[in-house]
Design an enzyme around this catalytic site. Structure first.
Site, mmCIF file in Angstrom:
data_model
loop_
_atom_site.group_PDB
_atom_site.id
_atom_site.type_symbol
_atom_site.label_atom_id
_atom_site.label_comp_id
_atom_site.label_asym_id
_atom_site.label_seq_id
_atom_site.Cartn_x
_atom_site.Cartn_y
_atom_site.Cartn_z
ATOM 1 N N LYS A 68 3.281 -9.387 10.029
ATOM 2 C CA LYS A 68 2.823 -9.515 11.425
ATOM 3 C C LYS A 68 2.000 -10.776 11.551
ATOM 4 C CE LYS A 68 2.355 -7.880 15.581
ATOM 5 N NZ LYS A 68 2.725 -9.245 16.033
ATOM 6 N N LYS A 92 -6.255 -9.445 7.291
ATOM 7 C CA LYS A 92 -6.759 -8.973 8.588
ATOM 8 C C LYS A 92 -6.200 -7.579 8.907
ATOM 9 C CE LYS A 92 -6.646 -12.260 11.618
ATOM 10 N NZ LYS A 92 -6.176 -13.217 12.669
ATOM 11 N N LYS A 104 3.177 -15.526 9.498
ATOM 12 C CA LYS A 104 2.763 -16.556 10.467
ATOM 13 C C LYS A 104 3.902 -17.548 10.634
ATOM 14 C CE LYS A 104 -1.046 -17.437 12.804
ATOM 15 N NZ LYS A 104 -2.046 -16.422 13.157
ATOM 16 N N THR A 188 -8.257 -10.405 21.623
ATOM 17 C CA THR A 188 -8.902 -11.108 20.506
ATOM 18 C C THR A 188 -10.403 -11.213 20.785
ATOM 19 O OG1 THR A 188 -6.862 -12.320 20.152
ATOM 20 C CG2 THR A 188 -8.847 -13.224 19.112
ATOM 21 N N ASN A 221 -7.449 -19.154 25.041
ATOM 22 C CA ASN A 221 -7.343 -17.718 25.291
ATOM 23 C C ASN A 221 -8.511 -16.925 24.716
ATOM 24 O OD1 ASN A 221 -6.066 -15.227 26.091
ATOM 25 N ND2 ASN A 221 -5.568 -14.968 23.942
ATOM 26 N N SER A 354 -1.761 -5.887 19.459
ATOM 27 C CA SER A 354 -0.333 -6.123 19.163
ATOM 28 C C SER A 354 0.269 -4.873 18.523
ATOM 29 C CB SER A 354 -0.163 -7.303 18.203
ATOM 30 O OG SER A 354 -0.116 -8.517 18.904
HETATM 31 N N1 GLU Z 1 -2.315 -14.981 16.329
HETATM 32 C C1 GLU Z 1 -3.195 -13.858 16.349
HETATM 33 C C2 GLU Z 1 -4.007 -13.799 15.073
HETATM 34 O O1 GLU Z 1 -4.183 -14.787 14.396
HETATM 35 C C3 GLU Z 1 -2.484 -12.559 16.702
HETATM 36 C C4 GLU Z 1 -1.406 -12.117 15.778
HETATM 37 C C5 GLU Z 1 -0.614 -10.913 16.272
HETATM 38 O O2 GLU Z 1 -0.918 -10.385 17.317
HETATM 39 O O3 GLU Z 1 0.324 -10.539 15.558
HETATM 40 O O4 GLU Z 1 -4.547 -12.778 14.730
#
Ligand code: GLU
Length: 426
Positions: A68, A92, A104, A188, A221, A354
């Protein structure tokens, strides 16, 4: 001096491992990504010419669930950065206990130089190039720096054209109209805000009446929503915000609604002269060194380094960006008793909602905003408490504790698939 962002990320793994019960082979496995893909994306530009863009997707680990993580559109994207970001996602998701691994993606592009039609062709082209490697139960992309709901909608649509069926769980951060979750837009920032509210109780700040000054670097954002949330909270006063061009500072507090509305409409910062009496311009460098209680880096990596960490005056650094402090900066801040709420906890609200979106897509049952906020708040408060207690009991910084807390979930998962323990002689 650390130069490679991925090597810096791995240093945090070693620090966390010293406080976790993880087999050495588990740590070894977590030192390299499972899969790393580089693709080229041909895009027909508006003037008829053809440009080839380079993109990446990394599936770092998927032992605890599908990989993810977001997709970044930025001119400075590198393979090392994508690997580091995918590594951070792995930790995370484990840190907040959601059933995902880490991934990513990134494309080397300066999106502001593209027309909307070119951006759509690039987004669809990227999805065509990586479609073989992603999927609802394989690897689930999402937004990151310079990507948002519109781009997620194009990518999700492209995937359905390729596969011949609608599968909204392939990607998260979609517009609500096509299966996105309510509350994903400010998730976030909201997750970070809930962490700050928990820390406030631990520090006894909630028993005091003077609003705490906050400086926020980054007005995209994450930073924009954080400013709005803190602006509505009488315990805080947002004194500085900035984007990559520079910022605005007012020791009495900024008019966040005006600044944020202007930024949303024009993509530009409201001129200091229109921000009200006492507001002046401030550079990004000076913002980080402001006299304030909370500093929120909400933009990019490596902004607090060995060069400026000693000049950070904030009592708390809330990392809404991924990787804003280098390991050298961590050591200096720790020595100066600055509390860091680390990225893998502080900005996990985005991926947590998410997860809620993915769950809603899978079940076809959609939640109201109250439920999203309530479940996010409970999750962040519980995981914050776990990390905070571990840090306190072992007298370690919260980042090391967050890694150890994540490893307590990652290690048993990886170890259940086999380590030398299984083969050791009786
Ligand atoms: N890009 C965000 C992060 O770094 C969200 C990633 C997601 O929702 O999968 O956590």
């Amino acid at each position: 001096m650390t130069t490679d962002v991925f090597s810096a990320a791995l240093q945090r793994l070693d620090m966390g491992a010293a406080h976790a019960n993880a087999h050495s082979e588990t740590i070894l496995r977590l030192r390299s990504p499972k899969q790393f893909i580089e693709v080229s994306i041909p895009v027909r530009m508006d003037d008829g010419s053809l440009r080839i863009f380079t993109g990446y997707r990394c599936k770092y680990d998927d032992t605890r669930g599908p990989a993810k993580g977001g997709i970044r559109f930025h001119e400075d994207v590198t393979p090392a950065e994508v690997k580091a970001l995918a590594f951070w996602m792995t930790f995370k998701c484990a840190c907040v206990g959601i059933p995902f691994g880490g991934g990513k993606g990134g494309v080397i592009v300066e999106p502001r130089t593209l027309s909307t039609a070119e951006l759509e062709r690039l987004s669809r082209g990227y999805m065509r190039a990586i479609a073989f490697a992603v999927g609802t139960d394989i690897d689930v992309p999402a937004p990151d720096v310079n990507t948002g709901p519109m781009i997620m909608a194009w990518m999700s649509d492209e995937y359905s054209v390729l596969t011949g069926r609608r599968d909204p769980g392939i990607i998260t951060g979609k517009p609500v109209a096509v299966g996105g979750s309510l509350g994903r837009d400010d998730a976030t920032a909201r997750g970070g805000y809930y962490c700050l509210k928990e820390l406030e109780k631990q520090l006894g700040w909630d028993r005091e009446n003077t609003p705490r000054p906050v400086a926020i670097q980054g007005f995209g954002n994450a930073g924009d929503h954080m400013a709005r949330l803190l602006d509505r909270d009488a315990r805080f006063r947002v004194v500085a915000v900035s984007d990559h061009h520079g910022g605005r500072f007012n020791p009495d507090g900024l008019d966040i609604t005006r600044l944020a509305d202007h930024k949303e409409k024009t993509h530009k910062m409201l001129p200091a002269s229109d921000c009200g009496r006492g507001t002046r311009e401030i550079s990004n460098k000076d913002l980080l060194e402001l006299e304030c209680d909370v500093l929120v880096p909400a933009a990019i990596e490596n902004v607090i380094t060995a060069d400026n960490a000693a000049r950070v005056k904030a009592k708390v650094v809330l990392e809404l960006a991924n990787g804003p402090c280098t390991p050298e900066a961590d050591a200096i801040l720790w020595k100066n008793k600055v509390i860091i709420i680390p990225d893998i906890l502080a900005n996990a609200g985005g991926v947590t909602v998410s997860y809620f979106e993915w769950t809603q897509n899978k079940t076809g049952y959609y939640w109201d905003l109250l439920r999203v906020h309530d479940e996010l708040r409970r999750k962040m408060a519980a995981e914050f408490a776990g990390v905070f207690e571990l840090a306190k009991s072992r007298a370690i910084d919260m980042r090391t504790a967050a890694y150890a807390h994540a490893l307590a979930r990652l290690a048993p998962a990886l170890e259940s698939t086999g380590t030398s323990r299984n083969y050791a002689k009786e």
